[in-house]
Write a protein that holds these residues in place. Sequence first.
Motif, PDB file in Angstrom:
ATOM      1  N   SER A  44       0.814  -1.219   0.000  1.00 41.89           N
ATOM      2  CA  SER A  44       0.000   0.000   0.000  1.00 41.89           C
ATOM      3  C   SER A  44       0.845   1.266   0.000  1.00 41.89           C
ATOM      4  CB  SER A  44      -0.927   0.018   1.216  1.00 41.89           C
ATOM      5  OG  SER A  44      -1.865  -1.019   1.110  1.00 41.89           O
ATOM      6  N   ASP A  45       1.960   1.250   0.711  1.00 43.80           N
ATOM      7  CA  ASP A  45       2.799   2.448   0.832  1.00 43.80           C
ATOM      8  C   ASP A  45       3.859   2.555  -0.252  1.00 43.80           C
ATOM      9  OD1 ASP A  45       1.577   3.456   3.189  1.00 43.80           O
ATOM     10  OD2 ASP A  45       2.678   1.968   4.361  1.00 43.80           O
TER      11      ASP A  45
ATOM     12  N   ALA B 115       7.293  -2.990  -3.918  1.00 41.81           N
ATOM     13  CA  ALA B 115       6.722  -4.256  -3.460  1.00 41.81           C
ATOM     14  C   ALA B 115       6.189  -5.123  -4.600  1.00 41.81           C
ATOM     15  CB  ALA B 115       5.605  -3.979  -2.452  1.00 41.81           C
ATOM     16  N   ARG B 116       5.564  -4.503  -5.547  1.00 38.66           N
ATOM     17  CA  ARG B 116       4.899  -5.255  -6.612  1.00 38.66           C
ATOM     18  C   ARG B 116       5.837  -6.177  -7.401  1.00 38.66           C
ATOM     19  NH1 ARG B 116       0.389  -2.962 -10.713  1.00 38.66           N
ATOM     20  NH2 ARG B 116       0.116  -5.036 -11.523  1.00 38.66           N
ATOM     21  N   PRO B 117       7.016  -5.710  -7.825  1.00 34.08           N
ATOM     22  CA  PRO B 117       7.913  -6.613  -8.558  1.00 34.08           C
ATOM     23  C   PRO B 117       8.311  -7.857  -7.757  1.00 34.08           C
ATOM     24  CG  PRO B 117       8.636  -4.344  -8.828  1.00 34.08           C
ATOM     25  CD  PRO B 117       7.547  -4.337  -7.784  1.00 34.08           C
ATOM     26  N   VAL B 118       8.450  -7.718  -6.462  1.00 37.43           N
ATOM     27  CA  VAL B 118       8.787  -8.864  -5.605  1.00 37.43           C
ATOM     28  C   VAL B 118       7.648  -9.872  -5.630  1.00 37.43           C
ATOM     29  CG1 VAL B 118       9.267  -9.572  -3.225  1.00 37.43           C
ATOM     30  CG2 VAL B 118      10.322  -7.499  -4.149  1.00 37.43           C
ATOM     31  N   LEU B 119       6.424  -9.379  -5.497  1.00 38.26           N
ATOM     32  CA  LEU B 119       5.254 -10.259  -5.528  1.00 38.26           C
ATOM     33  C   LEU B 119       5.090 -10.898  -6.904  1.00 38.26           C
ATOM     34  CD1 LEU B 119       2.815  -7.980  -3.526  1.00 38.26           C
ATOM     35  CD2 LEU B 119       3.845 -10.125  -2.727  1.00 38.26           C
TER      36      LEU B 119
ATOM     37  N   SER C 205       0.442 -14.397  -5.515  1.00 41.17           N
ATOM     38  CA  SER C 205      -0.499 -14.189  -6.622  1.00 41.17           C
ATOM     39  C   SER C 205      -1.857 -13.719  -6.114  1.00 41.17           C
ATOM     40  CB  SER C 205      -0.644 -15.455  -7.469  1.00 41.17           C
ATOM     41  OG  SER C 205      -1.280 -16.482  -6.750  1.00 41.17           O
ATOM     42  N   GLN C 206      -2.295 -14.213  -4.978  1.00 40.62           N
ATOM     43  CA  GLN C 206      -3.567 -13.765  -4.405  1.00 40.62           C
ATOM     44  C   GLN C 206      -3.498 -12.308  -3.984  1.00 40.62           C
ATOM     45  OE1 GLN C 206      -5.529 -16.287  -5.711  1.00 40.62           O
ATOM     46  NE2 GLN C 206      -6.758 -15.685  -3.979  1.00 40.62           N
ATOM     47  N   THR C 207      -2.387 -11.914  -3.391  1.00 38.90           N
ATOM     48  CA  THR C 207      -2.204 -10.516  -2.997  1.00 38.90           C
ATOM     49  C   THR C 207      -2.280  -9.616  -4.230  1.00 38.90           C
ATOM     50  OG1 THR C 207      -0.854 -11.137  -1.090  1.00 38.90           O
ATOM     51  CG2 THR C 207      -0.630  -8.871  -1.891  1.00 38.90           C
ATOM     52  N   LEU C 208      -1.586 -10.014  -5.287  1.00 35.59           N
ATOM     53  CA  LEU C 208      -1.624  -9.233  -6.527  1.00 35.59           C
ATOM     54  C   LEU C 208      -3.028  -9.194  -7.122  1.00 35.59           C
ATOM     55  CD1 LEU C 208       1.690 -10.450  -8.134  1.00 35.59           C
ATOM     56  CD2 LEU C 208       1.188  -8.110  -7.365  1.00 35.59           C
ATOM     57  N   LYS C 209      -3.738 -10.306  -7.067  1.00 38.35           N
ATOM     58  CA  LYS C 209      -5.100 -10.361  -7.592  1.00 38.35           C
ATOM     59  C   LYS C 209      -5.990  -9.342  -6.871  1.00 38.35           C
ATOM     60  CE  LYS C 209      -9.145 -13.328  -7.704  1.00 38.35           C
ATOM     61  NZ  LYS C 209      -9.769 -14.453  -7.076  1.00 38.35           N
ATOM     62  N   TYR C 210      -5.926  -9.339  -5.545  1.00 39.40           N
ATOM     63  CA  TYR C 210      -6.746  -8.403  -4.769  1.00 39.40           C
ATOM     64  C   TYR C 210      -6.313  -6.961  -5.002  1.00 39.40           C
ATOM     65  CZ  TYR C 210      -8.349 -12.657  -2.500  1.00 39.40           C
ATOM     66  OH  TYR C 210      -8.868 -13.906  -2.261  1.00 39.40           O
ATOM     67  N   TRP C 211      -5.010  -6.750  -5.201  1.00 36.70           N
ATOM     68  CA  TRP C 211      -4.498  -5.412  -5.497  1.00 36.70           C
ATOM     69  C   TRP C 211      -5.081  -4.922  -6.827  1.00 36.70           C
ATOM     70  CZ3 TRP C 211      -2.102  -1.573  -3.103  1.00 36.70           C
ATOM     71  CH2 TRP C 211      -1.486  -0.580  -3.855  1.00 36.70           C
ATOM     72  N   GLU C 212      -5.024  -5.785  -7.834  1.00 31.78           N
ATOM     73  CA  GLU C 212      -5.553  -5.438  -9.161  1.00 31.78           C
ATOM     74  C   GLU C 212      -7.061  -5.160  -9.109  1.00 31.78           C
ATOM     75  OE1 GLU C 212      -3.783  -4.998 -11.969  1.00 31.78           O
ATOM     76  OE2 GLU C 212      -1.931  -5.472 -10.900  1.00 31.78           O
ATOM     77  N   GLU C 213      -7.773  -5.942  -8.297  1.00 32.04           N
ATOM     78  CA  GLU C 213      -9.226  -5.766  -8.171  1.00 32.04           C
ATOM     79  C   GLU C 213      -9.598  -4.517  -7.372  1.00 32.04           C
ATOM     80  OE1 GLU C 213     -10.513  -9.341  -6.225  1.00 32.04           O
ATOM     81  OE2 GLU C 213     -10.518 -10.511  -8.071  1.00 32.04           O
TER      82      GLU C 213
ATOM     83  N   TRP D 298      -7.604  -4.926  -2.142  1.00 34.10           N
ATOM     84  CA  TRP D 298      -6.505  -5.211  -1.215  1.00 34.10           C
ATOM     85  C   TRP D 298      -6.616  -4.322   0.009  1.00 34.10           C
ATOM     86  CZ3 TRP D 298      -3.494  -8.338   0.853  1.00 34.10           C
ATOM     87  CH2 TRP D 298      -2.435  -7.926   1.636  1.00 34.10           C
ATOM     88  N   SER D 299      -6.486  -4.924   1.180  1.00 32.39           N
ATOM     89  CA  SER D 299      -6.492  -4.184   2.433  1.00 32.39           C
ATOM     90  C   SER D 299      -5.652  -4.934   3.443  1.00 32.39           C
ATOM     91  CB  SER D 299      -7.920  -4.042   2.949  1.00 32.39           C
ATOM     92  OG  SER D 299      -7.926  -3.458   4.223  1.00 32.39           O
ATOM     93  N   LEU D 300      -4.731  -4.244   4.057  1.00 33.90           N
ATOM     94  CA  LEU D 300      -3.915  -4.845   5.106  1.00 33.90           C
ATOM     95  C   LEU D 300      -4.502  -4.413   6.440  1.00 33.90           C
ATOM     96  CD1 LEU D 300      -1.388  -6.503   5.780  1.00 33.90           C
ATOM     97  CD2 LEU D 300      -0.117  -4.362   5.816  1.00 33.90           C
ATOM     98  N   ASP D 301      -5.081  -5.347   7.145  1.00 34.74           N
ATOM     99  CA  ASP D 301      -5.782  -5.051   8.394  1.00 34.74           C
ATOM    100  C   ASP D 301      -4.990  -5.629   9.559  1.00 34.74           C
ATOM    101  OD1 ASP D 301      -7.613  -4.336  10.296  1.00 34.74           O
ATOM    102  OD2 ASP D 301      -9.049  -5.884   9.781  1.00 34.74           O
TER     103      ASP D 301
END
Length: 116
Positions: free
Chosen positions: A75-76, A81-85, A100-108, A111-114
């Motif tokens: 998020s920050d 971060a994205r290239p690593v993922l 891949s799931q993190t990237l999927k939620y980011w693209e959608e 994504w939320s880090l709680d």
Amino acid sequence: MSLESIAEDFARNVAEHTDAIWRGDRTGGRKYTKRYIAAFKKLRAHGDAGRDALAALLTHARMDVRVKAATYLLSDRPTQARPVLEEAAKGKGMIPFLASQTLKYWEEGTWSLDVD
């Protein structure tokens, strides 16, 4: 405690968490999760300097540590971060799947880090 040692604590506990999961030790896994989240919160409290310390883990030897650090920085610092993922997501197994799931939620846009 220095920011580097807090980042090392984050990395150590991420690695211990992964190892506990592979052993089927859910109780141990939860214990290490609490510890790496606590380390993240300490780093986050230091603003950019804390994020810099966490970003140093993006090149860690262990993929699980790189992916977790990238997940927490996404998020920050998406450009770091994205290239690593993306690289991790090319593989097979649990850690690449999580990347891949993190990237999927980011693209959608969901994504939320709680961790509060």
